[in-house]
Design a protein around this motif. Structure first.
Motif, PDB file in Angstrom:
ATOM      1  N   GLN A 149      -5.852  -0.868  -5.833  1.00  0.00           N
ATOM      2  CA  GLN A 149      -5.455  -0.318  -4.531  1.00  0.00           C
ATOM      3  C   GLN A 149      -6.517  -0.599  -3.473  1.00  0.00           C
ATOM      4  N   ASN A 150      -7.777  -0.383  -3.821  1.00  0.00           N
ATOM      5  CA  ASN A 150      -8.872  -0.607  -2.867  1.00  0.00           C
ATOM      6  C   ASN A 150      -9.017  -2.091  -2.520  1.00  0.00           C
ATOM      7  N   PHE A 194       1.474   2.391  -3.508  1.00  0.00           N
ATOM      8  CA  PHE A 194       0.365   3.081  -4.162  1.00  0.00           C
ATOM      9  C   PHE A 194       0.370   4.585  -3.855  1.00  0.00           C
ATOM     10  N   ARG A 195       1.066   4.973  -2.804  1.00  0.00           N
ATOM     11  CA  ARG A 195       1.137   6.393  -2.442  1.00  0.00           C
ATOM     12  C   ARG A 195       2.263   7.126  -3.183  1.00  0.00           C
ATOM     13  N   PHE A 210       0.202   0.587  -9.922  1.00  0.00           N
ATOM     14  CA  PHE A 210       0.098   1.427  -8.729  1.00  0.00           C
ATOM     15  C   PHE A 210      -0.682   2.712  -8.975  1.00  0.00           C
ATOM     16  N   LEU A 222       0.822  -1.214   0.000  1.00  0.00           N
ATOM     17  CA  LEU A 222       0.000   0.000   0.000  1.00  0.00           C
ATOM     18  C   LEU A 222       0.856   1.264   0.000  1.00  0.00           C
ATOM     19  N   TYR A 273      -6.472  -2.853  -0.031  1.00  0.00           N
ATOM     20  CA  TYR A 273      -6.846  -2.267   1.258  1.00  0.00           C
ATOM     21  C   TYR A 273      -7.954  -3.076   1.932  1.00  0.00           C
ATOM     22  N   THR A 287       4.306  -7.866  -5.245  1.00  0.00           N
ATOM     23  CA  THR A 287       2.870  -7.597  -5.065  1.00  0.00           C
ATOM     24  C   THR A 287       2.065  -8.876  -4.871  1.00  0.00           C
TER      25      THR A 287
END
Length: 239
Positions: free
Chosen positions: A202-203, A94-95, A196, A91, A206, A111
């Motif tokens: 990404q969700n 992804f930022r 990414f 995660l 999460y 990943t």
């Protein structure tokens, strides 16, 4: 013995000793009743002894099953904590911007989520007791209540576990298909870093992160319950 008592009664009647006869007859009845009560008590004691022996065997089998479950749960907790840690690192990627990501060697970016093992408790002895209706062989009410409630606790944890497994094995796997190739030298140009910028991916990561973190909580609650059950079993087992 019966003939002996009957002869005494006949002699008393023949001698006209009605009062003594009645007293003797009452005494004889009392002796018979006492004999019956003693026989019943002995039988009850013997049955209670047999039940206690059976209970001890059941308790020892239950202890073995729940100790196995405790070990398995700890393995599940350790494995899920590793998953949470791995996804936490993913995660962070992804930022980052594409320029920041390009500074990492592509082979260092992982990943994939390692295989996830589900909790499959050893409940053979308990299931047999519940199905046969013989759980009453357990005399400790607190233990009996916990054993009765155990399948419900496991089912609650398994429901969330199934959702987590489905998110990993179906949703995540499908969403990653566009960023990898299973054949050598594909004609498609792959750029793993593009993943990414994928909001859905990404969700999904999460959601798995939250689900795994909550699963650890559920496992630890089951772990506490097992420890309490084992403590109650140990209080009842006679060496």
């Amino acid at each position: 013995m019966i003939k002996f008592f009957r002869k005494i009664r006949q002699n008393l009647l023949s001698e006209g000793k009605t009062g003594k006869y009645l007293k003797y007859a009452i005494g004889e009845i009392i002796l018979v009743v006492i004999g019956i009560l003693i026989a019943v008590s002995i039988n009850n004691w013997n049955e209670a002894r047999k039940d206690k022996i059976t209970e001890q065997k059941v308790l020892k089998t239950l202890k073995s099953d729940f100790k196995s479950n405790l070990t398995q749960l700890q393995d599940n907790i350790d494995e899920t904590e590793i998953m949470v840690s791995d996804i936490s690192q993913i995660l962070k990627l992804f930022r980052m911007t594409q320029s920041e990501l390009s500074l990492f060697p592509i082979d260092s970016i992982k990943t994939d989520i390692k295989g996830y093992s589900t909790f499959n408790p050893s409940d053979g002895a308990l299931t047999s007791l519940l199905l046969s209706g013989e759980l009453n062989i357990i005399t400790n009410d607190s233990l009996k209540n916990k054993l009765t409630n155990w399948p419900n606790l496991v089912n609650d944890a398994k429901e969330d576990e199934n959702i987590l497994v489905e998110n990993i094995t179906k949703d995540l796997w499908k969403q990653q298909l566009g960023y990898r190739s299973y054949i050598k030298n594909p004609k498609f140009k792959l750029n793993r870093l593009v993943m990414f910028d994928d909001l859905i991916l990404q969700n999904t990561f999460y959601d798995i992160f939250r689900g795994a973190d909550y699963q650890i909580y559920l496992y630890k609650e089951l772990q506490k319950e097992i420890e309490e059950i084992l403590n109650l079993i140990d209080e009842e087992i006679r060496l």
